[in-house]
Design a protein around this motif. Structure first.
Motif, PDB file in Angstrom:
ATOM      1  N   ASN A  11     -35.670  -5.399 -49.409  1.00  0.00           N
ATOM      2  CA  ASN A  11     -35.138  -4.188 -49.945  1.00  0.00           C
ATOM      3  C   ASN A  11     -33.648  -4.282 -49.787  1.00  0.00           C
ATOM      4  N   THR A  12     -33.026  -5.215 -49.692  1.00  0.00           N
ATOM      5  CA  THR A  12     -31.633  -5.728 -49.707  1.00  0.00           C
ATOM      6  C   THR A  12     -30.992  -5.644 -50.974  1.00  0.00           C
ATOM      7  N   THR A  13     -29.927  -4.705 -51.327  1.00  0.00           N
ATOM      8  CA  THR A  13     -29.117  -4.842 -52.325  1.00  0.00           C
ATOM      9  C   THR A  13     -27.608  -4.980 -52.026  1.00  0.00           C
ATOM     10  N   ILE A  14     -26.926  -4.778 -53.117  1.00  0.00           N
ATOM     11  CA  ILE A  14     -25.603  -4.984 -52.928  1.00  0.00           C
ATOM     12  C   ILE A  14     -24.927  -3.476 -52.282  1.00  0.00           C
ATOM     13  N   ASN A  15     -25.882  -2.513 -52.132  1.00  0.00           N
ATOM     14  CA  ASN A  15     -25.302  -1.284 -51.493  1.00  0.00           C
ATOM     15  C   ASN A  15     -26.177  -0.621 -50.450  1.00  0.00           C
ATOM     16  N   SER A  16     -27.365  -1.485 -50.047  1.00  0.00           N
ATOM     17  CA  SER A  16     -28.286  -1.001 -49.131  1.00  0.00           C
ATOM     18  C   SER A  16     -27.772  -0.395 -47.775  1.00  0.00           C
ATOM     19  N   ARG A  17     -26.946  -1.531 -46.959  1.00  0.00           N
ATOM     20  CA  ARG A  17     -26.554  -1.005 -45.775  1.00  0.00           C
ATOM     21  C   ARG A  17     -25.476   0.003 -45.960  1.00  0.00           C
ATOM     22  N   GLN A  18     -24.768   0.360 -47.160  1.00  0.00           N
ATOM     23  CA  GLN A  18     -23.762   1.025 -47.111  1.00  0.00           C
ATOM     24  C   GLN A  18     -24.260   2.526 -47.337  1.00  0.00           C
ATOM     25  N   LEU A  19     -25.443   2.441 -48.184  1.00  0.00           N
ATOM     26  CA  LEU A  19     -26.008   3.648 -48.521  1.00  0.00           C
ATOM     27  C   LEU A  19     -26.746   4.233 -47.173  1.00  0.00           C
ATOM     28  N   ALA A  20     -27.389   3.221 -46.462  1.00  0.00           N
ATOM     29  CA  ALA A  20     -27.989   3.746 -45.126  1.00  0.00           C
ATOM     30  C   ALA A  20     -27.012   4.390 -44.222  1.00  0.00           C
ATOM     31  N   ILE A  21     -25.770   3.922 -44.306  1.00  0.00           N
ATOM     32  CA  ILE A  21     -24.752   4.444 -43.390  1.00  0.00           C
ATOM     33  C   ILE A  21     -24.338   5.936 -43.881  1.00  0.00           C
ATOM     34  N   LEU A  22     -24.389   5.908 -45.246  1.00  0.00           N
ATOM     35  CA  LEU A  22     -24.050   7.393 -45.713  1.00  0.00           C
ATOM     36  C   LEU A  22     -25.210   8.285 -45.157  1.00  0.00           C
ATOM     37  N   THR A  23     -26.494   7.908 -45.445  1.00  0.00           N
ATOM     38  CA  THR A  23     -27.444   8.813 -45.436  1.00  0.00           C
ATOM     39  C   THR A  23     -27.749   9.319 -43.839  1.00  0.00           C
ATOM     40  N   ALA A  24     -27.183   8.327 -42.779  1.00  0.00           N
ATOM     41  CA  ALA A  24     -27.571   8.586 -41.424  1.00  0.00           C
ATOM     42  C   ALA A  24     -26.569   9.719 -41.099  1.00  0.00           C
ATOM     43  N   ASN A  25     -25.174   9.287 -41.634  1.00  0.00           N
ATOM     44  CA  ASN A  25     -24.051  10.116 -41.226  1.00  0.00           C
ATOM     45  C   ASN A  25     -23.504  11.285 -41.992  1.00  0.00           C
ATOM     46  N   PHE A  26     -24.041  11.284 -43.223  1.00  0.00           N
ATOM     47  CA  PHE A  26     -23.820  12.473 -44.240  1.00  0.00           C
ATOM     48  C   PHE A  26     -25.023  12.950 -44.745  1.00  0.00           C
ATOM     49  N   PRO A  27     -26.091  13.411 -44.046  1.00  0.00           N
ATOM     50  CA  PRO A  27     -27.317  13.831 -44.716  1.00  0.00           C
ATOM     51  C   PRO A  27     -27.129  14.874 -45.710  1.00  0.00           C
ATOM     52  N   GLN A  28     -26.036  16.037 -45.232  1.00  0.00           N
ATOM     53  CA  GLN A  28     -25.645  16.924 -46.329  1.00  0.00           C
ATOM     54  C   GLN A  28     -25.466  16.558 -47.803  1.00  0.00           C
ATOM     55  N   CYS A  29     -24.824  15.308 -47.859  1.00  0.00           N
ATOM     56  CA  CYS A  29     -24.550  14.770 -49.378  1.00  0.00           C
ATOM     57  C   CYS A  29     -25.752  14.332 -50.192  1.00  0.00           C
ATOM     58  N   PHE A  30     -26.905  14.609 -49.653  1.00  0.00           N
ATOM     59  CA  PHE A  30     -28.114  14.113 -50.520  1.00  0.00           C
ATOM     60  C   PHE A  30     -29.035  15.286 -50.458  1.00  0.00           C
ATOM     61  N   ASP A  31     -29.801  15.452 -51.717  1.00  0.00           N
ATOM     62  CA  ASP A  31     -30.614  16.441 -51.767  1.00  0.00           C
ATOM     63  C   ASP A  31     -32.184  16.007 -51.477  1.00  0.00           C
ATOM     64  N   LYS A  32     -33.083  16.915 -51.435  1.00  0.00           N
ATOM     65  CA  LYS A  32     -34.273  16.614 -51.175  1.00  0.00           C
ATOM     66  C   LYS A  32     -34.971  15.457 -51.558  1.00  0.00           C
ATOM     67  N   ASN A  33     -34.601  14.920 -52.978  1.00  0.00           N
ATOM     68  CA  ASN A  33     -34.952  13.601 -53.650  1.00  0.00           C
ATOM     69  C   ASN A  33     -34.178  12.449 -53.320  1.00  0.00           C
ATOM     70  N   GLY A  34     -33.161  12.690 -52.390  1.00  0.00           N
ATOM     71  CA  GLY A  34     -32.469  11.369 -52.098  1.00  0.00           C
ATOM     72  C   GLY A  34     -31.483  11.207 -52.972  1.00  0.00           C
ATOM     73  N   ASP A  35     -31.039  12.090 -53.996  1.00  0.00           N
ATOM     74  CA  ASP A  35     -29.961  11.843 -54.965  1.00  0.00           C
ATOM     75  C   ASP A  35     -28.575  12.289 -54.127  1.00  0.00           C
ATOM     76  N   PHE A  36     -27.744  11.769 -54.476  1.00  0.00           N
ATOM     77  CA  PHE A  36     -26.351  11.810 -54.091  1.00  0.00           C
ATOM     78  C   PHE A  36     -25.712  12.954 -54.513  1.00  0.00           C
ATOM     79  N   ILE A  37     -24.845  13.764 -53.877  1.00  0.00           N
ATOM     80  CA  ILE A  37     -24.295  14.898 -54.164  1.00  0.00           C
ATOM     81  C   ILE A  37     -22.729  15.007 -53.973  1.00  0.00           C
TER      82      ILE A  37
END
Length: 647
Positions: A11-37
């Motif tokens: 599941n490793t991509t060029i942005n997988s680690r970075q996206l995981a950091i964003l998801t963990a620290n800024f959950p308010q920036c993602f909607d219920k489907n996991g799309d970035f706002i």
């Protein structure tokens, strides 16, 4: 129990680690489907007064997406301990490390265990001069379709990248692809106040500066110049119109977080010999530094005031310190008045005491490259065994800028070469009694018998190595440097007690993953697995355990406790309990539950938070038995035990 697979990069991509950091620290920036706002993130930064930049400029090259993918991958190798070396008395308690192998793989193995714990990194990477032997070599195997999907690029670009990564190129693109993932992972190892120093010449200086701006942020990157030579040892660079005598190299400094220019606390006098002790100060010899700023015309501010000398003479001007700082220094007998108390006040600076100063952009007092060659030549009994080693004095200068405030920092060099950094750290510790630790990483690169016959013959004949490598020289340099420091100390007029200094080091090496491992079925079912882990030898199991411990955040120098249950031996370290061997029985399970529950004696401190089973050595029914028992035992210590079956 949760199942895990070693080195799973599916599941490793060029942005997988970075996206995981964003998801963990800024959950308010993602909607219920996991799309970035996007506007949610804009709200986060705008509320802190951060302006949105309209400038859009970046460094791009063929292979950048590939390099980003490599930076995110988990290691595809194993980490093996040199038990014979590490168990020697001088090494068994050492906190220093020497690791043999591809430094990108090493950095990934260190990623969790040494995350945000390294204060200073120094590297002297290949300069890509065209004749220094640098070529991009990569044994990773991607199909065009795989790389296209993982890197998010079209198949045409993926094909071009794979062609150049397999062509042993030494182009700018190849060099950047080589450096990017190493610097990216290295940044993760730096402490918040950590810094990495990178030596480089004109061939890649421009590209390196831009690359560092991208990885570390422009405001966190500075460039220095080192006067590496004098006229007699200069090289000549010919251009179309003129000839330039090259007398310098660059040192790029990159900070984990923004470090304002200004005062650095450092050992400014470690290399000075022109010291005296006119007033017989019990602290020893000192050098008088100027605190007057005559060129500053302003007559306002805390640094403009009058100083009265012991003879009554008054000096009113701008000083390099405030009145409060001056009074503190005066009370501490750090101010000296020349001419029997009538002269302009000066600061007393002691050799073994750090002082604040502003760093010059040019390192012109750090000795030259010929000094590094002579230092190494002396260590190896008049043999010239390494081309262009950096002088210890230069590394000492960098250490004084970064680790002089603390005596227990970690220093890393993942292009260790001749071992200068490890030598410098030991010397630095010997001066002030510090316990700074050094991690050195060096590829087992073969020594070319024709190009460097002296080094080749030395390693083959003196060190008795059948296939001489640069790593052999690194190891021998560290051994000899430690011995020399102790010998020179004993021969000095006032020898220090160095009995508590760490002159040893532990050795580890990178090994390929077990044959057939990457051909295993996607499903973690030992009944269907193509790779049979139950056939691993004791040594192979120990190597796997070492690799797992590093991945679980255990430092390589940590002490592992052998825990005997009934007849089964488990390994316990940093609250991780590993069950690796075959033969675990119901009686062993009973002992484990009793040990977990008991609050008496040694069992009181037995409180693992993670239990890891090597899945191949535990049948499914035993896994279920262990899981059910752990769900139902009393749990008097209220332990929250994470349970993992790992393959």
């Amino acid at each position: 129990m949760k199942k895990e697979k070693t080195s799973d990069n599916s599941n490793t991509t060029i942005n997988s680690r970075q996206l995981a950091i964003l998801t963990a620290n800024f959950p308010q920036c993602f909607d219920k489907n996991g799309d970035f706002i996007p506007h949610k993130m804009q709200e986060v930064v705008s509320k802190e007064g951060v302006n949105l930049s309209k400038e859009s400029y970046s460094l791009n090259w063929l292979g950048k997406s590939y390099a980003r993918l490599l930076a995110n991958e988990t290691p595809l190798t194993l980490l093996k301990e040199d038990a014979e070396h590490n168990q020697k008395p001088e090494n068994e308690n050492s906190e220093n490390l020497l690791i043999k192998g591809d430094n990108l793989e090493v950095l990934k193995h260190l990623r969790h265990a040494y995350s945000e714990s390294v204060k200073m990194i120094y590297i002297d990477p290949p300069y890509n001069t065209g004749n220094d032997g640098f070529v991009y070599a990569d044994n990773r195997k991607f199909t065009t379709e795989q790389l296209s999907q993982l890197a998010g690029i079209d198949e045409d670009e993926a094909q071009r990248i794979l062609e150049f990564t397999n062509s042993k190129s030494n182009s700018h693109s190849a060099w950047l692809t080589f450096m990017y993932p190493r610097l990216y992972v290295a940044r993760e190892l730096l402490s918040d106040d950590g810094v990495i120093f990178i030596s480089i010449d004109d061939n890649e200086q421009t590209q390196l500066k831009m690359l560092c701006d991208e990885i570390f942020g422009e405001k966190n990157v500075e460039a220095y110049i080192w006067n590496l030579s004098d006229f007699t040892e200069s090289s000549f660079t010919k251009t179309a119109s003129h000839t330039v005598r090259v007398e310098h190299e660059y040192i790029i400094a990159c900070y984990k977080k923004h470090k304002k220019l200004g005062k650095y606390k450092e050992y400014r006098l470690r290399e000075r010999e022109d010291l005296s002790n006119i007033d017989n100060d019990p602290r020893g010899k000192w050098f008088s530094g100027n605190i007057s700023r005559n060129g500053i015309k302003s007559t306002t501010g805390s640094q403009y005031f009058t100083i009265t000398t012991p003879t009554g003479r008054k000096y009113t001007r701008n000083w390099t310190l405030s009145k409060e700082e001056y009074i503190d220094l005066l009370n501490d007998n750090k101010i000296y008045f020349a001419r029997n108390g009538d002269g302009v006040p000066r600061l007393k600076m002691f050799k073994n005491e750090p002082s604040f100063s502003i760093q010059n952009s040019i390192f012109n007092e750090c000795k030259t490259s010929i000094t590094g060659k002579n230092q190494l030549k002396k260590l190896f009994e008049d043999r010239i065994i390494f081309d262009f080693p950096k002088p210890v004095n230069l590394i000492n200068r960098l250490l004084s800028l970064s680790v002089s405030n603390s005596k227990e920092d970690v220093v890393l060099d993942f292009f260790a070469g001749s071992g200068t950094t490890a030598d410098a750290v030991m010397q630095f510790n010997a001066v002030d009694g510090g316990k700074r630790r050094c991690i050195s990483v060096q590829l087992d690169e073969s020594i070319n018998e024709k190009k460097n016959k002296i080094a080749y013959d030395f390693v083959k004949d003196e060190l008795e190595q059948d296939n001489p490598t640069i790593f052999d020289i690194t190891k021998e340099r560290i051994l000899r440097a430690g011995a020399k420091i102790q010998k020179d100390n004993q021969a000095s007029k006032e020898p220090k007690d160095l009995s508590k200094q760490d002159f040893g080091f532990k050795v580890f090496e990178i090994l390929p993953m077990f044959e057939g491992f990457f051909g295993e079925m996607d499903e973690l079912d030992e009944q269907q697995a193509l790779f049979d882990g139950s056939q691993l030898s004791d040594d192979e199991l120990q190597t796997l355990l070492t690799s797992w411990m590093a991945n679980d955040g255990v430092k390589l120098t940590a002490k592992v406790e052998k825990v005997v249950l009934d007849k089964y031996t488990a390994c316990y370290v940093d609250k991780n309990l590993y069950l690796m061997d075959k033969g675990f029985t119901t009686d062993d399970l009973k002992f484990l539950l009793e040990k977990l529950d008991s609050v008496d004696g040694d069992n009181k401190n037995f409180q693992p938070t993670k239990l890891v089973l090597f899945g191949y050595n535990f049948k499914s029914k035993h896994q279920r038995e262990i899981s059910e028992a752990l769900n139902n035992y009393t749990n008097k210590k209220q332990i929250e035990l994470d349970r993992i079956i790992r393959y």
